[in-house]
Design a protein around this motif. Sequence first.
Motif, PDB file in Angstrom:
ATOM      1  N   PHE A  52       0.825  -1.205   0.000  1.00 21.67           N
ATOM      2  CA  PHE A  52       0.000   0.000   0.000  1.00 21.67           C
ATOM      3  C   PHE A  52       0.861   1.259   0.000  1.00 21.67           C
ATOM      4  O   PHE A  52       0.558   2.225  -0.705  1.00 21.67           O
ATOM      5  N   ALA A  53       1.925   1.273   0.791  1.00 17.74           N
ATOM      6  CA  ALA A  53       2.784   2.458   0.861  1.00 17.74           C
ATOM      7  C   ALA A  53       3.381   2.779  -0.503  1.00 17.74           C
ATOM      8  O   ALA A  53       3.397   3.939  -0.938  1.00 17.74           O
ATOM      9  N   ILE A  54       3.850   1.733  -1.191  1.00 18.15           N
ATOM     10  CA  ILE A  54       4.418   1.949  -2.525  1.00 18.15           C
ATOM     11  C   ILE A  54       3.335   2.422  -3.492  1.00 18.15           C
ATOM     12  O   ILE A  54       3.522   3.386  -4.248  1.00 18.15           O
ATOM     13  N   GLY A  55       2.187   1.748  -3.463  1.00 19.16           N
ATOM     14  CA  GLY A  55       1.087   2.136  -4.347  1.00 19.16           C
ATOM     15  C   GLY A  55       0.551   3.521  -4.025  1.00 19.16           C
ATOM     16  O   GLY A  55       0.247   4.311  -4.924  1.00 19.16           O
ATOM     17  N   PHE A  56       0.444   3.831  -2.727  1.00 20.96           N
ATOM     18  CA  PHE A  56      -0.065   5.132  -2.292  1.00 20.96           C
ATOM     19  C   PHE A  56       0.845   6.255  -2.784  1.00 20.96           C
ATOM     20  O   PHE A  56       0.378   7.280  -3.290  1.00 20.96           O
ATOM     21  N   ALA A  57       2.157   6.038  -2.654  1.00 29.03           N
ATOM     22  CA  ALA A  57       3.113   7.056  -3.100  1.00 29.03           C
ATOM     23  C   ALA A  57       3.067   7.224  -4.618  1.00 29.03           C
ATOM     24  O   ALA A  57       3.078   8.351  -5.131  1.00 29.03           O
ATOM     25  N   ALA A  58       3.006   6.100  -5.339  1.00 25.24           N
ATOM     26  CA  ALA A  58       2.986   6.169  -6.806  1.00 25.24           C
ATOM     27  C   ALA A  58       1.707   6.838  -7.305  1.00 25.24           C
ATOM     28  O   ALA A  58       1.743   7.731  -8.163  1.00 25.24           O
ATOM     29  N   VAL A  59       0.566   6.411  -6.749  1.00 22.43           N
ATOM     30  CA  VAL A  59      -0.711   7.004  -7.161  1.00 22.43           C
ATOM     31  C   VAL A  59      -0.750   8.487  -6.805  1.00 22.43           C
ATOM     32  O   VAL A  59      -1.209   9.318  -7.592  1.00 22.43           O
ATOM     33  N   GLY A  60      -0.257   8.823  -5.613  1.00 20.13           N
ATOM     34  CA  GLY A  60      -0.239  10.223  -5.206  1.00 20.13           C
ATOM     35  C   GLY A  60       0.619  11.077  -6.123  1.00 20.13           C
ATOM     36  O   GLY A  60       0.234  12.188  -6.496  1.00 20.13           O
ATOM     37  N   PHE A  61       1.774  10.544  -6.505  1.00 16.00           N
ATOM     38  CA  PHE A  61       2.680  11.296  -7.381  1.00 16.00           C
ATOM     39  C   PHE A  61       2.031  11.571  -8.734  1.00 16.00           C
ATOM     40  O   PHE A  61       1.993  12.717  -9.203  1.00 16.00           O
ATOM     41  N   PHE A  62       1.504  10.527  -9.360  1.00 13.98           N
ATOM     42  CA  PHE A  62       0.927  10.698 -10.692  1.00 13.98           C
ATOM     43  C   PHE A  62      -0.392  11.475 -10.641  1.00 13.98           C
ATOM     44  O   PHE A  62      -0.686  12.264 -11.549  1.00 13.98           O
ATOM     45  N   ALA A  63      -1.187  11.261  -9.589  1.00 15.80           N
ATOM     46  CA  ALA A  63      -2.443  12.006  -9.463  1.00 15.80           C
ATOM     47  C   ALA A  63      -2.171  13.495  -9.282  1.00 15.80           C
ATOM     48  O   ALA A  63      -2.851  14.340  -9.880  1.00 15.80           O
ATOM     49  N   ASN A  64      -1.172  13.815  -8.471  1.00 16.21           N
ATOM     50  CA  ASN A  64      -0.836  15.218  -8.248  1.00 16.21           C
ATOM     51  C   ASN A  64      -0.339  15.873  -9.535  1.00 16.21           C
ATOM     52  O   ASN A  64      -0.723  17.004  -9.864  1.00 16.21           O
ATOM     53  N   ARG A  65       0.514  15.155 -10.269  1.00 12.92           N
ATOM     54  CA  ARG A  65       1.009  15.702 -11.540  1.00 12.92           C
ATOM     55  C   ARG A  65      -0.133  15.930 -12.520  1.00 12.92           C
ATOM     56  O   ARG A  65      -0.191  16.965 -13.200  1.00 12.92           O
ATOM     57  N   LEU A  66      -1.059  14.973 -12.582  1.00 14.62           N
ATOM     58  CA  LEU A  66      -2.188  15.098 -13.504  1.00 14.62           C
ATOM     59  C   LEU A  66      -3.082  16.268 -13.118  1.00 14.62           C
ATOM     60  O   LEU A  66      -3.495  17.063 -13.978  1.00 14.62           O
ATOM     61  N   LEU A  67      -3.366  16.404 -11.826  1.00 12.90           N
ATOM     62  CA  LEU A  67      -4.233  17.494 -11.373  1.00 12.90           C
ATOM     63  C   LEU A  67      -3.576  18.853 -11.597  1.00 12.90           C
ATOM     64  O   LEU A  67      -4.240  19.811 -12.009  1.00 12.90           O
ATOM     65  N   GLN A  68      -2.275  18.948 -11.324  1.00 13.72           N
ATOM     66  CA  GLN A  68      -1.575  20.209 -11.539  1.00 13.72           C
ATOM     67  C   GLN A  68      -1.524  20.555 -13.027  1.00 13.72           C
ATOM     68  O   GLN A  68      -1.683  21.725 -13.413  1.00 13.72           O
ATOM     69  N   ARG A  69      -1.327  19.535 -13.855  1.00  9.17           N
ATOM     70  CA  ARG A  69      -1.302  19.778 -15.300  1.00  9.17           C
ATOM     71  C   ARG A  69      -2.679  20.224 -15.793  1.00  9.17           C
ATOM     72  O   ARG A  69      -2.791  21.141 -16.617  1.00  9.17           O
ATOM     73  N   ASN A  70      -3.726  19.593 -15.277  1.00  7.99           N
ATOM     74  CA  ASN A  70      -5.081  19.998 -15.655  1.00  7.99           C
ATOM     75  C   ASN A  70      -5.397  21.405 -15.166  1.00  7.99           C
ATOM     76  O   ASN A  70      -6.098  22.165 -15.844  1.00  7.99           O
ATOM     77  N   ALA A  71      -4.887  21.745 -13.969  1.00  6.73           N
ATOM     78  CA  ALA A  71      -5.111  23.093 -13.438  1.00  6.73           C
ATOM     79  C   ALA A  71      -4.456  24.135 -14.338  1.00  6.73           C
ATOM     80  O   ALA A  71      -5.054  25.176 -14.650  1.00  6.73           O
ATOM     81  N   LYS A  72      -3.227  23.847 -14.769  1.00  2.68           N
ATOM     82  CA  LYS A  72      -2.541  24.793 -15.653  1.00  2.68           C
ATOM     83  C   LYS A  72      -3.252  24.887 -16.997  1.00  2.68           C
ATOM     84  O   LYS A  72      -3.366  25.981 -17.571  1.00  2.68           O
ATOM     85  N   ALA A  73      -3.739  23.750 -17.497  1.00  6.38           N
ATOM     86  CA  ALA A  73      -4.480  23.772 -18.762  1.00  6.38           C
ATOM     87  C   ALA A  73      -5.752  24.607 -18.622  1.00  6.38           C
ATOM     88  O   ALA A  73      -6.143  25.325 -19.553  1.00  6.38           O
ATOM     89  N   GLU A  74      -6.386  24.528 -17.458  1.00  8.22           N
ATOM     90  CA  GLU A  74      -7.586  25.336 -17.208  1.00  8.22           C
ATOM     91  C   GLU A  74      -7.247  26.822 -17.201  1.00  8.22           C
ATOM     92  O   GLU A  74      -7.988  27.646 -17.749  1.00  8.22           O
ATOM     93  N   ILE A  75      -6.114  27.169 -16.586  1.00  4.72           N
ATOM     94  CA  ILE A  75      -5.696  28.573 -16.547  1.00  4.72           C
ATOM     95  C   ILE A  75      -5.425  29.085 -17.959  1.00  4.72           C
ATOM     96  O   ILE A  75      -5.843  30.189 -18.335  1.00  4.72           O
ATOM     97  N   VAL A  76      -4.716  28.281 -18.741  1.00  2.76           N
ATOM     98  CA  VAL A  76      -4.410  28.675 -20.123  1.00  2.76           C
ATOM     99  C   VAL A  76      -5.694  28.837 -20.923  1.00  2.76           C
ATOM    100  O   VAL A  76      -5.838  29.780 -21.711  1.00  2.76           O
ATOM    101  N   GLU A  77      -6.641  27.938 -20.701  1.00  9.29           N
ATOM    102  CA  GLU A  77      -7.917  28.028 -21.422  1.00  9.29           C
ATOM    103  C   GLU A  77      -8.674  29.293 -21.023  1.00  9.29           C
ATOM    104  O   GLU A  77      -9.270  29.967 -21.872  1.00  9.29           O
ATOM    105  N   ASN A  78      -8.651  29.633 -19.728  1.00  6.97           N
ATOM    106  CA  ASN A  78      -9.292  30.875 -19.283  1.00  6.97           C
ATOM    107  C   ASN A  78      -8.643  32.089 -19.941  1.00  6.97           C
ATOM    108  O   ASN A  78      -9.332  33.020 -20.382  1.00  6.97           O
ATOM    109  N   ALA A  79      -7.309  32.076 -19.998  1.00  5.83           N
ATOM    110  CA  ALA A  79      -6.596  33.189 -20.628  1.00  5.83           C
ATOM    111  C   ALA A  79      -6.929  33.272 -22.115  1.00  5.83           C
ATOM    112  O   ALA A  79      -7.103  34.367 -22.671  1.00  5.83           O
ATOM    113  N   ARG A  80      -7.035  32.115 -22.752  1.00  3.67           N
ATOM    114  CA  ARG A  80      -7.346  32.108 -24.186  1.00  3.67           C
ATOM    115  C   ARG A  80      -8.769  32.630 -24.441  1.00  3.67           C
ATOM    116  O   ARG A  80      -9.014  33.335 -25.425  1.00  3.67           O
ATOM    117  N   ILE A  81      -9.699  32.290 -23.561  1.00  4.30           N
ATOM    118  CA  ILE A  81     -11.066  32.809 -23.693  1.00  4.30           C
ATOM    119  C   ILE A  81     -11.066  34.323 -23.536  1.00  4.30           C
ATOM    120  O   ILE A  81     -11.755  35.047 -24.276  1.00  4.30           O
TER     121      ILE A  81
END
Length: 290
Positions: free
Chosen positions: A15-44
């Motif tokens: 679980f510790a290994i899986g928790f760390a791996a899932v947390g790492f990739f989930a955080n990267r995905l959410l941060q990337r989506n957040a930045k994409a949302e900001i760029v989309e707002n700026a483009r609008i």
Amino acid sequence: MKLIVKFNLVLFLVFAIGFAAVGFFANRLLQRNAKAEIVENARIMMEAALAVRAYTSTQIKPLLETQIKYSFLPQIVPAYSANQYFGQLHKKFPEYAYKEATLNPTNPMDRATDWEADIVNAFRQSQDLTEQIGERDTPNGRALYMARPLKIKDAKCLDCHDTAETAPRTVIERYGSNNGFGWKLNDIVGAQIVTAPIKLPVQRARSVFAVFMVSLAAVFAVLVAALNAMLFYLVIRPVNQLSTLANEVSLGNLDAPDFEMSSRDEIATLAESFRRMRRSMVEAIKMLEA
């Protein structure tokens, strides 16, 4: 070390290994989506500014163009309309901003600051560059900016920006003769710059990440409890009972009650094998005693 302890150690390690791996990739995905949302707002925002400019050029300017001989009305200027539109928006959403930053503007309010001038000069140095996106610190926190070049494509713009001598008298009376002249066709004179806050989408991403990780931990806790209960009732308790019975028999208590199981799993098979072995032992002992 007991079986259930070993089982939980392995489970927690996985679980510790899986928790760390899932947390790492989930955080990267959410941060990337957040930045994409900001760029989309700026483009609008950028497209909204272009829409306001186009509306002013095609709908407002033709109606008021003749008035420039008598009184200069800034409402006929597309840049003025876009700035006014976003000025109203800025009152309610101060983190968002729009500016048509110009190196040599007619209106001093449009003059580019140092960092804006760097953006304009980058466009001037690379004519193929059509958009710049970056981040910078502002009084309201970290912000993303999107910039596009302001290029003189319409020769009519030079009616007011060629030389002070050829500019309308009303323009000179309003803004003076020192700024906003010397523009050339196809020159990049400035940049449209929109600024959007980073903190709000990032905060939402962090909140989602925290909820996700807490939910994942809760699911794991429930899963561990369920697996431990299943392990105890289906494996450990029957094995302990069978072990106790084996000890009784090994100490000579051949009258100990049989171990009964209603299931048909591996533990039941083991219990049946033990019963056969016990019967064989009893028969062998009786034969020896006879």
